[in-house]
Enzyme design. Sequence first.
Site, PDB file in Angstrom:
ATOM      1  N   GLY A   1       0.827  -1.213   0.000  1.00  0.00           N
ATOM      2  CA  GLY A   1       0.000   0.000   0.000  1.00  0.00           C
ATOM      3  C   GLY A   1       0.852   1.250   0.000  1.00  0.00           C
TER       4      GLY A   1
ATOM      5  CB  SER B   1       0.113   3.814  -4.581  1.00  0.00           C
ATOM      6  OG  SER B   1      -1.093   3.395  -3.989  1.00  0.00           O
ATOM      7  CB  SER B   2      -2.005   7.067  -1.481  1.00  0.00           C
ATOM      8  OG  SER B   2      -2.819   6.048  -0.983  1.00  0.00           O
ATOM      9  N   GLY B   3      -0.810   7.897   1.118  1.00  0.00           N
ATOM     10  CA  GLY B   3      -0.979   7.929   2.568  1.00  0.00           C
ATOM     11  C   GLY B   3       0.216   7.440   3.368  1.00  0.00           C
TER      12      GLY B   3
ATOM     13  CG  ASP C   1      -5.655  -7.082  -5.826  1.00  0.00           C
ATOM     14  OD1 ASP C   1      -5.404  -7.227  -4.623  1.00  0.00           O
ATOM     15  OD2 ASP C   1      -6.815  -7.006  -6.285  1.00  0.00           O
TER      16      ASP C   1
ATOM     17  CB  SER D   1      -3.802  -2.807  13.589  1.00  0.00           C
ATOM     18  OG  SER D   1      -5.111  -3.107  13.981  1.00  0.00           O
TER      19      SER D   1
ATOM     20  CE1 TYR E   1      -9.897  -0.216   8.194  1.00  0.00           C
ATOM     21  CE2 TYR E   1     -10.510   0.636  10.349  1.00  0.00           C
ATOM     22  CZ  TYR E   1      -9.591   0.514   9.322  1.00  0.00           C
ATOM     23  OH  TYR E   1      -8.369   1.136   9.434  1.00  0.00           O
TER      24      TYR E   1
ATOM     25  CB  ALA F   1     -14.570  -7.941  11.871  1.00  0.00           C
ATOM     26  CB  SER F   2     -10.502  -6.477   8.730  1.00  0.00           C
ATOM     27  OG  SER F   2     -10.355  -5.066   8.828  1.00  0.00           O
ATOM     28  CE  LYS F   3      -6.924  -1.953   9.487  1.00  0.00           C
ATOM     29  NZ  LYS F   3      -5.656  -2.140   8.790  1.00  0.00           N
TER      30      LYS F   3
HETATM   31  N1  LIG Z   1      -6.649   6.821   7.291  1.00  0.00           N
HETATM   32  C1  LIG Z   1      -7.026   6.495   8.523  1.00  0.00           C
HETATM   33  O1  LIG Z   1      -7.801   7.236   9.183  1.00  0.00           O
HETATM   34  C2  LIG Z   1      -6.495   5.236   9.174  1.00  0.00           C
HETATM   35  C3  LIG Z   1      -6.670   5.078  10.557  1.00  0.00           C
HETATM   36  C4  LIG Z   1      -6.190   3.923  11.174  1.00  0.00           C
HETATM   37  C5  LIG Z   1      -5.564   2.939  10.417  1.00  0.00           C
HETATM   38  N2  LIG Z   1      -5.406   3.123   9.078  1.00  0.00           N
HETATM   39  C6  LIG Z   1      -4.756   2.042   8.306  1.00  0.00           C
HETATM   40  O2  LIG Z   1      -3.583   2.540   7.687  1.00  0.00           O
HETATM   41  C7  LIG Z   1      -3.296   1.769   6.512  1.00  0.00           C
HETATM   42  C8  LIG Z   1      -2.962   2.722   5.370  1.00  0.00           C
HETATM   43  O3  LIG Z   1      -4.095   3.528   5.085  1.00  0.00           O
HETATM   44  P1  LIG Z   1      -3.999   5.044   4.594  1.00  0.00           P
HETATM   45  O4  LIG Z   1      -4.685   5.889   5.590  1.00  0.00           O
HETATM   46  O5  LIG Z   1      -2.622   5.389   4.211  1.00  0.00           O
HETATM   47  O6  LIG Z   1      -4.995   4.957   3.321  1.00  0.00           O
HETATM   48  P2  LIG Z   1      -4.755   5.185   1.746  1.00  0.00           P
HETATM   49  O7  LIG Z   1      -4.112   6.493   1.493  1.00  0.00           O
HETATM   50  O8  LIG Z   1      -6.097   4.923   1.137  1.00  0.00           O
HETATM   51  O9  LIG Z   1      -3.729   4.032   1.357  1.00  0.00           O
HETATM   52  C9  LIG Z   1      -4.115   2.689   1.204  1.00  0.00           C
HETATM   53  C10 LIG Z   1      -3.060   1.972   0.365  1.00  0.00           C
HETATM   54  O10 LIG Z   1      -3.449   0.588   0.242  1.00  0.00           O
HETATM   55  C11 LIG Z   1      -3.316   0.219  -1.117  1.00  0.00           C
HETATM   56  N3  LIG Z   1      -4.227  -0.876  -1.440  1.00  0.00           N
HETATM   57  C12 LIG Z   1      -5.557  -0.954  -1.215  1.00  0.00           C
HETATM   58  N4  LIG Z   1      -6.036  -2.108  -1.681  1.00  0.00           N
HETATM   59  C13 LIG Z   1      -4.980  -2.775  -2.229  1.00  0.00           C
HETATM   60  C14 LIG Z   1      -4.845  -4.023  -2.888  1.00  0.00           C
HETATM   61  N5  LIG Z   1      -5.878  -4.837  -3.089  1.00  0.00           N
HETATM   62  N6  LIG Z   1      -3.607  -4.384  -3.319  1.00  0.00           N
HETATM   63  C15 LIG Z   1      -2.547  -3.562  -3.143  1.00  0.00           C
HETATM   64  N7  LIG Z   1      -2.616  -2.372  -2.509  1.00  0.00           N
HETATM   65  C16 LIG Z   1      -3.824  -1.985  -2.071  1.00  0.00           C
HETATM   66  C17 LIG Z   1      -3.641   1.491  -1.909  1.00  0.00           C
HETATM   67  O11 LIG Z   1      -3.001   1.454  -3.186  1.00  0.00           O
HETATM   68  P3  LIG Z   1      -3.707   1.206  -4.595  1.00  0.00           P
HETATM   69  O12 LIG Z   1      -5.089   1.780  -4.529  1.00  0.00           O
HETATM   70  O13 LIG Z   1      -2.798   1.919  -5.561  1.00  0.00           O
HETATM   71  O14 LIG Z   1      -3.689  -0.267  -4.768  1.00  0.00           O
HETATM   72  C18 LIG Z   1      -2.945   2.537  -1.040  1.00  0.00           C
HETATM   73  O15 LIG Z   1      -1.582   2.625  -1.374  1.00  0.00           O
HETATM   74  C19 LIG Z   1      -4.528   0.884   6.274  1.00  0.00           C
HETATM   75  O16 LIG Z   1      -4.256  -0.425   6.719  1.00  0.00           O
HETATM   76  C20 LIG Z   1      -5.600   1.515   7.146  1.00  0.00           C
HETATM   77  O17 LIG Z   1      -6.563   0.572   7.582  1.00  0.00           O
HETATM   78  C21 LIG Z   1      -5.847   4.248   8.426  1.00  0.00           C
END
Ligand SMILES: NC(=O)c1ccc[n+]([C@@H]2O[C@H](COP(=O)([O-])OP(=O)(O)OC[C@H]3O[C@@H](n4cnc5c(N)ncnc54)[C@H](OP(=O)(O)O)[C@@H]3O)[C@@H](O)[C@H]2O)c1
Length: 260
Positions: A14, A16-18, A62, A141, A155, A157-159
């Site tokens: 993951g 590519s962003s965030g 993926d 997580s 969500y 449940a997965s975490k």
């Molecule tokens: N944002 C929040 O508020 C928050 C809070 C707590 C925990 N988290 C956790 O932090 C982690 C990162 O999230 P983020 O906030 O950085 O969100 P994000 O910017 O949406 O990043 C999610 C990343 O996961 C990748 N991804 C999604 N489905 C995929 C797949 N099937 N195969 C490969 N890559 C995949 C996306 O890339 P592509 O779309 O290019 O595949 C993207 O790079 C996640 O596990 C999330 O549950 C987030």
Amino acid sequence: MHWKPKNSIAIVTGASSGIGSSLSQLLCQAGCHVVAVARRAERLEELAGTVPNGSLSTVVGDITQPETRSRVLDVATTQGDGRLDLLINNAGIGAIGPFSDASPERLRQIMEVNFFAPVELTRICIPALRLGRSPVICNISSVLGHRAVPNKSEYCASKFAIHGFSDSLRAELACDGIQVTLVSPSTTRSEFFDSLIDTASDSSSKSLGSWSPQKVARSTIAAIRWRRSEVVLSLGGKALVYADRLSPPLLNAILAKSKA
Ligand SMILES: NC(=O)c1ccc[n+]([C@@H]2O[C@H](COP(=O)([O-])OP(=O)(O)OC[C@H]3O[C@@H](n4cnc5c(N)ncnc54)[C@H](OP(=O)(O)O)[C@@H]3O)[C@@H](O)[C@H]2O)c1
């Protein structure tokens, strides 16, 4: 012994962003070679342009597909002469809305990305991690993997699942010198809420403040360096977890009321 980024080999899913993109940048800048995986090729190319030359390999795919996971491991072990020092399972997706209105596919998809994919990637990486230097498996997580809230049942449940898996694996792998670090961020200003699946467009998420992905990434790398078992990020997140430990019935009542 601390985990050191210099000359280490890491996988970041993951990327590519965030949070994943920020983690990859910080690790590359610190002298680590990162194998970055995600589905959006153009975003991985952009990331490659922001890090020191030669510090990043990209795998477009993926992560729920076994072939993608094998390719990621192949690229990492080729780069590391068979060893892997860090696996960050970060890729994740979410959804908002009542369970009773949701499709079975919503649950399947979230569990595939947030649970089965990281667990199966971990499985195939363990032999290479056994050869690694102070190796760490870091699972991103959420505070919602400690305390569940309404309208995010799949969500949560997965975490919770990745939390339980991490605790069990940590004890199993202790004799191999592999640490399992569980990082639980709270709301983060990423693209996460733009990519929600099977969610009504007027749905929103309540939160007590938010962190930038860069801040989450810095705290995550600190936890990896110190080979911590578990970190809950942000004051709001810690407050939620401790309130739940003190009085689950009180928190249940507050959350049920806030949902109404
Ligand atoms: N944002 C929040 O508020 C928050 C809070 C707590 C925990 N988290 C956790 O932090 C982690 C990162 O999230 P983020 O906030 O950085 O969100 P994000 O910017 O949406 O990043 C999610 C990343 O996961 C990748 N991804 C999604 N489905 C995929 C797949 N099937 N195969 C490969 N890559 C995949 C996306 O890339 P592509 O779309 O290019 O595949 C993207 O790079 C996640 O596990 C999330 O549950 C987030």
